[in-house]
Design a protein around this motif. Sequence first.
Motif, mmCIF file in Angstrom:
data_model
loop_
_atom_site.group_PDB
_atom_site.id
_atom_site.type_symbol
_atom_site.label_atom_id
_atom_site.label_comp_id
_atom_site.label_asym_id
_atom_site.label_seq_id
_atom_site.Cartn_x
_atom_site.Cartn_y
_atom_site.Cartn_z
ATOM 1 N N ALA A 18 0.817 -1.209 -0.020
ATOM 2 C CA ALA A 18 0.026 -0.056 -0.088
ATOM 3 C C ALA A 18 0.651 1.224 -0.094
ATOM 4 O O ALA A 18 1.162 1.995 0.966
ATOM 5 N N GLY A 48 -8.914 -0.272 4.137
ATOM 6 C CA GLY A 48 -7.602 -0.365 3.950
ATOM 7 C C GLY A 48 -7.137 -1.623 4.627
ATOM 8 O O GLY A 48 -7.167 -1.720 5.795
ATOM 9 N N GLU A 50 -3.332 -3.840 5.204
ATOM 10 C CA GLU A 50 -1.884 -4.138 4.971
ATOM 11 C C GLU A 50 -1.349 -5.363 5.879
ATOM 12 O O GLU A 50 -1.976 -5.603 6.899
ATOM 13 N N ASP A 71 -3.523 2.595 1.989
ATOM 14 C CA ASP A 71 -4.431 1.947 1.243
ATOM 15 C C ASP A 71 -5.778 2.629 1.313
ATOM 16 O O ASP A 71 -6.833 2.909 0.367
#
Length: 108
Positions: A18, A48, A50, A71
């Motif tokens: 991201a 978002g 990760e 993200d």
Amino acid sequence: MTCAVFAIVLSGCANPTARLTHDAKDIEVRIDGSFDPQDCQWVGDVTGSEGHWYSYLFFTNDVMIRGAVNDLKNNAQQLGADTVYMINPQDFVTSFTVFGTAYRCNSQ
């Protein structure tokens, strides 16, 4: 020897994905209770994330959090948002995920 080579190859593939896009750098992420979307236009919900089952061992929590926020901002930018009100982050053992509501608050 084989395990060492595998670990090196795996760590090379484990870079956080991201990366913040240029257009998303100015998106404001709000987490405070004083945010009032009254004068904003809702444009959608965004997430978002990760981290993966194979990469979490190589990154600290702050790297995974930053990747998840990047993200989140990238996804909000795709909706045309300029502000995200972030709701409860979800911290998992192998990843970090954030959820937010995206708004367009600044008329342009």
